[in-house]
Design a protein around this motif. Sequence first.
Motif, PDB file in Angstrom:
ATOM      1  N   ALA A 238       0.807  -1.221   0.000  1.00 43.02           N
ATOM      2  CA  ALA A 238       0.000   0.000   0.000  1.00 43.02           C
ATOM      3  C   ALA A 238       0.838   1.267   0.000  1.00 43.02           C
TER       4      ALA A 238
ATOM      5  N   TRP B 283       0.326   3.606  -2.986  1.00 42.97           N
ATOM      6  CA  TRP B 283      -0.955   4.270  -3.225  1.00 42.97           C
ATOM      7  C   TRP B 283      -0.735   5.744  -3.536  1.00 42.97           C
TER       8      TRP B 283
ATOM      9  N   GLY C 164      -7.392  -4.650  -1.637  1.00 43.12           N
ATOM     10  CA  GLY C 164      -6.592  -3.760  -2.431  1.00 43.12           C
ATOM     11  C   GLY C 164      -5.351  -4.286  -3.108  1.00 43.12           C
TER      12      GLY C 164
ATOM     13  N   TRP D  73      -2.333  -2.319  -5.924  1.00 41.44           N
ATOM     14  CA  TRP D  73      -1.935  -1.023  -6.444  1.00 41.44           C
ATOM     15  C   TRP D  73      -1.114  -1.203  -7.714  1.00 41.44           C
TER      16      TRP D  73
ATOM     17  N   LEU E 236      -5.515   2.475  -6.896  1.00 47.86           N
ATOM     18  CA  LEU E 236      -6.042   1.371  -6.098  1.00 47.86           C
ATOM     19  C   LEU E 236      -7.046   0.574  -6.913  1.00 47.86           C
TER      20      LEU E 236
END
Length: 430
Positions: A54, A57, A275, A277, A294
């Motif tokens: 993440a 992001w 999620g 990315w 995302l």
Amino acid sequence: MSPGDLRVQYEELRRRWGPVAPVEILPGVAAWLLLDHQAALEVIWNERLFSSDARRWNAVTDGRLAADVPLLAMLGWRPAVSRLDLQEHRRQRQAVTDVLDHIDPRRLRRVVQQQADRLIDHWAPRASADLVADYTRPLAWAVFAHLLGFSPESIPALEALVNAATDTADDARYAEAELLEAVRRLLNARVTTPRADLASWMAHATTLTDVEIAHNLAQILYFGAPGTINWVGNALRLLLSDRHVNASVATGRLTPSDVLDQTLMDDPPVPNIAGRWATQDIMFAGHAIHAGDLLIPCLVAANTDPAIHGSGAVHTRTRAHLAWGTGAHGCPAKDMARLIAEAAMDVALRRLAELRPAIPDSVVATRQSLWCSGPVALPVVFSPTDPEQHTEALHELPAALPVPERTRIAEAAPGEAPKRWGWWNSMTGW
């Protein structure tokens, strides 16, 4: 909102956008929702183009997402197996898998059966119950707290913290910090006094750091107990609301395991994978995806994709669903989760004769969030029966795994400094 209502919404999105739809998961927070089974598979499988890390992001790196946004409790980076890629992911996954392998399936089934019987003993004579409040919720939390090493007294606080984080409440980030602090206290205790639980095995039988262990145990709490509550709850709801399923189970054409599989297909307890990315600018399914965007594989939509679901009988057993993920990031605890759910279903169907709903299915409320989907309550009636006295016969649940034989302290090299809690590092998130 019922699963049928969701399918209609997803079909409308497919008609407008195709397999990938632009959505807002919070005001001003954009994402791509993957509605197609094949598109979801491509994103889940391809670590090179779609990362689980993440920190990529762009909403965060570009400063468009506040540091305290509730979504970060579930979508933010953490040093855990679910948020890593490639070699770092494989290193942690191997450690977690090795620890889970110490669980004895027969002992675990006995843990679930004994706790389930105890719960039913309390309300079996009154011939009515709420299968969520009286059964699936206390059963799942008792089993997972026991497996990890938490005391029964800690369960209400743990449940409240997990619910706040997974529902992305305003205090989600605070709840995440409090949950990690609770895990830290547990691990500190198990370093000096190992017991027959996952915390002890993670602390003494892996080379993971303290912070890595804490985040991986927290992930089990985030998805293990709520997922089991919703999975068994959704399966029992299907059994109660669908006459075909009920009759098929009664005559042996379907097993409780079949019902659980059908639930994972039609009404998964975790509606979305948390999620991926994009690692670079790409064209994907006809859309321009930018690096750091995302993407959320929507399990409810992918599992009911007409390309795999078909238009025939919906109650044919299938495991084509993506409820466990797939590939390198497939759930390492799926066998444990299935055993727990099957044992819970088996006991309920064995003990509750002539089980039937107390209210129409149309008025059963559903707990809906990005990460959880299940009935809020499931009132039922059944034939009254006497308790089987499991409550009096047992004072504590049996162990599902042994105590680690060798401790980290005993194995430490002479003069080696113990691991230290760099706890502030785990809370910075980025």
